[in-house]
Design a protein around this motif. Structure first.
Motif, mmCIF file in Angstrom:
data_model
loop_
_atom_site.group_PDB
_atom_site.id
_atom_site.type_symbol
_atom_site.label_atom_id
_atom_site.label_comp_id
_atom_site.label_asym_id
_atom_site.label_seq_id
_atom_site.Cartn_x
_atom_site.Cartn_y
_atom_site.Cartn_z
ATOM 1 N N VAL A 69 0.861 -1.193 0.000
ATOM 2 C CA VAL A 69 0.000 0.000 0.000
ATOM 3 C C VAL A 69 0.896 1.242 0.000
ATOM 4 O O VAL A 69 1.397 1.672 1.041
ATOM 5 N N PHE A 70 1.108 1.812 -1.182
ATOM 6 C CA PHE A 70 1.928 3.017 -1.331
ATOM 7 C C PHE A 70 1.011 4.154 -1.777
ATOM 8 O O PHE A 70 0.265 4.005 -2.747
ATOM 9 N N VAL A 71 1.048 5.262 -1.057
ATOM 10 C CA VAL A 71 0.129 6.356 -1.339
ATOM 11 C C VAL A 71 0.866 7.678 -1.475
ATOM 12 O O VAL A 71 1.998 7.843 -1.007
ATOM 13 N N ARG A 72 0.185 8.620 -2.111
ATOM 14 C CA ARG A 72 0.646 10.002 -2.182
ATOM 15 C C ARG A 72 -0.442 10.887 -1.594
ATOM 16 O O ARG A 72 -1.434 11.203 -2.254
ATOM 17 N N LEU A 73 -0.279 11.236 -0.332
ATOM 18 C CA LEU A 73 -1.242 12.084 0.349
ATOM 19 C C LEU A 73 -1.057 13.527 -0.096
ATOM 20 O O LEU A 73 0.075 13.989 -0.305
ATOM 21 N N VAL A 74 -2.177 14.244 -0.220
ATOM 22 C CA VAL A 74 -2.154 15.641 -0.640
ATOM 23 C C VAL A 74 -2.690 16.495 0.499
ATOM 24 O O VAL A 74 -3.777 16.237 1.028
ATOM 25 N N PHE A 75 -1.944 17.544 0.848
ATOM 26 C CA PHE A 75 -2.310 18.436 1.945
ATOM 27 C C PHE A 75 -2.651 19.811 1.371
ATOM 28 O O PHE A 75 -1.889 20.369 0.572
ATOM 29 N N PRO A 84 -5.681 9.075 -1.054
ATOM 30 C CA PRO A 84 -6.123 8.506 -2.338
ATOM 31 C C PRO A 84 -6.369 7.002 -2.288
ATOM 32 O O PRO A 84 -5.761 6.230 -3.023
ATOM 33 N N LEU A 85 -7.271 6.607 -1.399
ATOM 34 C CA LEU A 85 -7.616 5.193 -1.251
ATOM 35 C C LEU A 85 -9.121 5.042 -1.071
ATOM 36 O O LEU A 85 -9.746 5.866 -0.373
ATOM 37 N N ASP A 103 8.937 12.002 2.217
ATOM 38 C CA ASP A 103 8.900 10.544 2.059
ATOM 39 C C ASP A 103 8.574 9.825 3.358
ATOM 40 O O ASP A 103 8.678 8.605 3.448
ATOM 41 N N ALA A 104 8.169 10.586 4.364
ATOM 42 C CA ALA A 104 7.789 9.982 5.645
ATOM 43 C C ALA A 104 6.722 10.838 6.299
ATOM 44 O O ALA A 104 6.705 12.071 6.135
ATOM 45 N N ILE A 105 5.834 10.210 7.041
ATOM 46 C CA ILE A 105 4.780 10.945 7.728
ATOM 47 C C ILE A 105 5.331 11.694 8.933
ATOM 48 O O ILE A 105 4.902 12.810 9.226
ATOM 49 N N SER A 106 6.299 11.094 9.639
ATOM 50 C CA SER A 106 6.779 11.679 10.891
ATOM 51 C C SER A 106 8.295 11.802 10.923
ATOM 52 O O SER A 106 9.013 10.970 10.365
#
Length: 286
Positions: free
Chosen positions: A179-185, A199-200, A277-280
Motif C-alpha cells: 500500500v503506497f500512497v501520495r497524500l495531498v495536503f 487517495p484510497l 517521504d515519511a509521515i513523521s
C-alpha cells in the motif's frame, strides 16, 4: 473569492452519549445543547458550536461546513460551481438559523459528501471554558483539519480547488505491505492544512479530525487521559515531517481517529510545495 476556514463538521455516530463523554473528558470540549435538527453539539472556542453529533450506524462524517467572507463570496462560489456543472442549493432560513449562520449554500463533493459554504457564523454570547483547562488554536484558522478518502484524487483536487484550496505539500509513503500512497495536503488560510486527501477507497470517508491546542502540556495531559480511559492509542506521541505538529492519535468511540496536537507550522506567502517521504520525523509509533 474562496472559503477562509473549516467552520464546523457533522458526525453520524452510533453512540452519541459515548462520543460526547469522550469529547468532554478526553478532548476538553463542552456540550452546547441540541440544535434544531436534533443533533447534539459541542464547542471548544468562541463559536456556539464546532461539532454536531447525530445518531447513525455510519460512524462517519456526514457534512463539512466551510466559512466564506460574506454573502457575495458565497454567491461567487455558487456561480463558480454552477459553471462547472455542479449543482448547489441555497440554505433555507431554518437551516441557516440551525447552523448559527446568516446564510449559505449546500452541495456534494465528487464522492457524495455534503459540503456547506456559509457566511456570518456568529460568536457565542458566553465564553468557552474547557472542563480540563485546554485552549485551542482556532479563530481565522478554523476548527482544525480533516482528512478524508478520495479514490479519484485528481477529480477531488479539481473540486476542492474550486473552493479555493491550494496544495501545501505531499507525502509519498507506504501505509503497509503493498500500500503506497501520495497524500495531498491543502490549505485555505495560515494553518498548514485544513484538508488532506487520502487517495484510497476506504469503508469510511473520514480518516481523522485534528484539533490543535496551545501547549504541549495540554497534548500530554490528553494523551494520558486517553490512556486512562482505555481508548486505543493509534499512534503515540510524535512529530510530523511536514506540518511539524507534535501530536498523538486516539481511536474514538465511533471507530475513526482524532489527532490532538500543538506547534503546527503556518503557511506564509510564496510557500514552497515539497514532497516528503515519511509521515513523521520521529515517534507516532502504532
Amino acid at each position: 473569492m474562496a472559503i477562509s476556514n473549516l467552520a464546523y463538521v457533522g458526525l453520524g455516530v452510533s453512540d452519541v452519549p459515548g462520543w460526547t463523554a469522550f469529547a468532554k473528558d478526553v478532548l476538553g470540549f463542552a456540550t452546547a445543547g441540541t440544535n434544531r435538527g436534533g443533533e447534539e453539539t459541542l464547542r471548544f472556542d468562541a463559536k456556539p458550536w464546532r461539532l454536531a453529533l447525530s445518531h447513525s450506524s455510519d460512524n462517519d462524517v456526514s457534512y463539512m461546513g466551510f466559512e466564506a467572507a460574506d454573502a457575495a463570496a458565497v454567491a461567487l462560489l455558487s456561480d463558480r460551481f454552477g459553471s462547472e456543472g455542479i449543482a448547489t442549493r441555497p440554505m433555507s432560513p431554518a437551516e441557516a438559523d440551525g447552523r448559527n449562520v446568516a446564510g449559505g449554500i449546500v452541495f456534494s463533493d465528487p464522492d457524495g459528501l455534503t459540503v456547506e459554504v456559509v457566511h456570518g457564523f456568529t460568536d457565542c454570547s458566553t465564553a468557552f471554558h474547557s472542563p480540563v483547562g485546554a485552549e485551542f488554536v482556532t479563530g481565522n484558522q478554523g476548527l482544525g483539519h480533516i482528512v478524508v478518502s478520495a479514490p479519484d484524487i485528481e477529480r477531488s483536487l479539481k473540486f476542492y480547488g474550486l473552493l479555493g484550496f491550494e496544495v501545501t505539500d505531499y507525502i509519498e509513503t507506504s501505509l503497509g505491505p503493498g500500500v503506497f500512497v501520495r497524500l495531498v495536503f491543502l490549505h485555505c488560510n495560515a494553518r498548514h492544512h485544513t484538508l488532506a486527501l487520502l487517495p484510497l477507497p476506504t469503508p469510511k470517508r473520514l480518516n481523522h479530525l485534528m484539533f490543535e491546542t496551545k501547549s504541549v502540556d495540554s497534548v500530554l495531559q490528553a494523551y494520558y487521559r486517553a490512556k486512562s480511559a482505555g481508548l486505543p492509542i493509534v499512534r503515540h506521541i510524535g512529530r510530523h515531517a511536514n506540518d511539524r505538529m507534535l501530536s498523538f492519535y486516539a481511536r474514538t468511540p465511533a471507530g475513526f481517529d482524532v489527532e490532538y496536537g500543538c506547534d503546527g507550522v503556518q503557511v506564509g506567502s510564496n510557500w514552497p510545495v515539497k514532497t516528503y517521504d515519511a509521515i513523521s520525523l520521529w515517534g507516532h509509533e502504532p
